[in-house]
Scaffold this active site. Structure first.
Site, PDB file in Angstrom:
ATOM      1  N   ARG A  83       0.952  -1.096  -0.060  1.00 20.07           N
ATOM      2  CA  ARG A  83      -0.009  -0.141   0.033  1.00 20.07           C
ATOM      3  C   ARG A  83       0.788   1.473  -0.145  1.00 20.07           C
ATOM      4  O   ARG A  83       0.435   2.266  -0.417  1.00 20.07           O
ATOM      5  CB  ARG A  83      -0.858  -0.026   1.133  1.00 20.07           C
ATOM      6  N   LYS A  93      -2.707   6.972   1.117  1.00 20.28           N
ATOM      7  CA  LYS A  93      -2.455   7.265   2.808  1.00 20.28           C
ATOM      8  C   LYS A  93      -1.221   8.324   2.897  1.00 20.28           C
ATOM      9  O   LYS A  93      -0.014   8.156   3.361  1.00 20.28           O
ATOM     10  CB  LYS A  93      -1.937   5.946   3.407  1.00 20.28           C
ATOM     11  N   GLU A 151     -15.858   6.723   6.134  1.00 18.35           N
ATOM     12  CA  GLU A 151     -15.319   5.980   7.140  1.00 18.35           C
ATOM     13  C   GLU A 151     -15.179   6.934   8.523  1.00 18.35           C
ATOM     14  O   GLU A 151     -15.565   8.175   8.391  1.00 18.35           O
ATOM     15  CB  GLU A 151     -13.722   5.655   6.738  1.00 18.35           C
TER      16      GLU A 151
HETATM   17  N1  PMP Z   1      -9.116   4.788   7.331  1.00 21.06           N
HETATM   18  C1  PMP Z   1      -8.160   5.849   7.580  1.00 21.06           C
HETATM   19  C2  PMP Z   1      -8.515   7.305   7.250  1.00 21.06           C
HETATM   20  C3  PMP Z   1      -7.186   5.522   8.350  1.00 21.06           C
HETATM   21  O1  PMP Z   1      -5.944   6.442   8.685  1.00 21.06           O
HETATM   22  C4  PMP Z   1      -6.954   3.983   8.724  1.00 21.06           C
HETATM   23  C5  PMP Z   1      -5.821   3.729   9.640  1.00 21.06           C
HETATM   24  N2  PMP Z   1      -4.428   3.676   8.901  1.00 21.06           N
HETATM   25  C6  PMP Z   1      -7.622   3.107   8.325  1.00 21.06           C
HETATM   26  C7  PMP Z   1      -9.010   3.635   7.674  1.00 21.06           C
HETATM   27  C8  PMP Z   1      -7.659   1.676   8.955  1.00 21.06           C
HETATM   28  O2  PMP Z   1      -6.717   1.091   7.886  1.00 21.06           O
HETATM   29  P1  PMP Z   1      -5.904  -0.143   8.295  1.00 21.06           P
HETATM   30  O3  PMP Z   1      -6.754  -1.245   8.895  1.00 21.06           O
HETATM   31  O4  PMP Z   1      -5.057  -0.476   7.159  1.00 21.06           O
HETATM   32  O5  PMP Z   1      -5.163   0.250   9.510  1.00 21.06           O
END
Ligand code: PMP
Length: 310
Positions: A75, A175, A208
């Site tokens: 990612r 990200k 989210e």
């Molecule tokens: N959404 C956002 C905006 C995030 O920052 C994160 C955490 N990094 C997640 C969802 C969850 O992603 P992950 O399960 O890969 O940590």
């Protein structure tokens, strides 16, 4: 004479009690190797500071092993590609550097890795053509969790007035180091006495939470906003979908609106740090009976079993 009156212009700030300070002795990966935390500093002309121009990953260490290492590195590479950032290290070198940083800090139990790439030092204009030397930063530290009490009572959320970034502006699948959109929604939730904010897209579709993905259970089916809605495609989200399918549940990536949240039988959030955390209140409306739901608790157990075996 206090330090502040010794003739230097530098004002000595007292840290508020809840302020975070890195523990002395911490070794941080910066650029090409490890340095003491006090020397882990970034140039003020780095576009990561000037424009939030860079990317990151938050990764868990369980019992000395990096959880979903390949997925996080992948990612990270994808985020870099989309923002046209030429990383100075490939997947193998990034993995090696993470393990070296863990070793240098004696992490053999549980922990957390923050992997960062900055755009590098550049001119004050935004052009990436006038930047050079992206920096890789790796911080290995303890994990900051929601207190156990939150897992028992569930998170209390608001639906934020701040919309999640549109996929055509700054796609949340990147990200990026520019988290102001999320920071503002989280601050809004806290100002209103809630734990967390749920963010909608500009079309009113559920996206989210500020640092976690969102799931609801309706008529026994597990529903989560699709990746096209403007979400980070969470790695924990993927694991939870897999675990629910293993339990024989129907799992759907779909479009949800505010109404779907409020009438859900159960609701929970997923993320690397939080793992699975029940949501029991949204805008002061109880979700289900206002207690963590049966399926949520089952998935929380399944997740612990899964991560202990991986
Ligand atoms: N959404 C956002 C905006 C995030 O920052 C994160 C955490 N990094 C997640 C969802 C969850 O992603 P992950 O399960 O890969 O940590």
């Amino acid at each position: 004479m206090t330090t502040a009156t010794m003739g230097t212009k530098r004002k000595v700030e007292t840290m508020p009690e809840n302020a975070f300070a890195p523990h002395p002795g911490l070794k941080v990966w910066l650029g090409e190797g490890l340095v003491p935390v006090e020397e882990a500093v970034i140039n003020v002309f780095d576009h990561a500071l000037l424009y939030g121009d860079g990317i990151f990953e938050g990764i868990r260490i369980y019992r000395g092993r990096i959880f979903k290492e390949q997925e996080h590195v992948q990612r990270f590479l994808e985020s870099a590609k989309v923002i046209r950032l030429n990383l100075p290290m490939d997947a193998e070198q990034l993995s090696r550097a993470m393990h070296e940083t863990m070793r240098a800090n004696g992490v053999t139990g549980d922990g957390y890795i923050r992997l960062i790439a900055t755009r590098g030092v550049g001119a004050l204009g935004i052009s990436i053509r006038r930047t050079a030397n992206p920096s890789i930063v790796i911080i290995v530290d303890k994990i900051a969790l929601y207190p156990a009490e939150v897992y028992e009572r569930g998170l209390h959320c608001i639906i934020s007035a701040i919309n999640r970034n549109h996929v055509n502006s700054l796609n949340p699948r990147i990200k990026s180091l520019n988290y102001l959109n999320n920071v503002l929604a989280k601050a809004e939730a806290q100002a209103l006495g809630a734990d967390e904010a749920i963010m909608l897209g500009i079309d009113g579709h559920v996206c989210e939470c500020t640092g976690d993905n969102l799931f609801v259970i309706r008529r026994g089916e597990l529903l989560t906003p699709g990746r096209w809605e403007g979400i980070l495609e969470g790695i924990t989200r993927g694991v939870v979908m897999e675990l629910a399918r293993k339990r024989g549940m129907t799992v759907l990536e779909t479009s949800l609106v505010r109404h779907d949240l409020l009438i859900a039988e159960e609701c929970f959030a997923t993320g690397t740090a939080a793992e699975i955390v029940p949501i029991t209140e949204i805008n002061k409306i109880l979700i289900g009976d206002g207690k963590p739901g049966r399926i949520t608790r089952q998935l929380m157990e399944d997740f612990v079993t899964y991560r202990n075996a991986n």
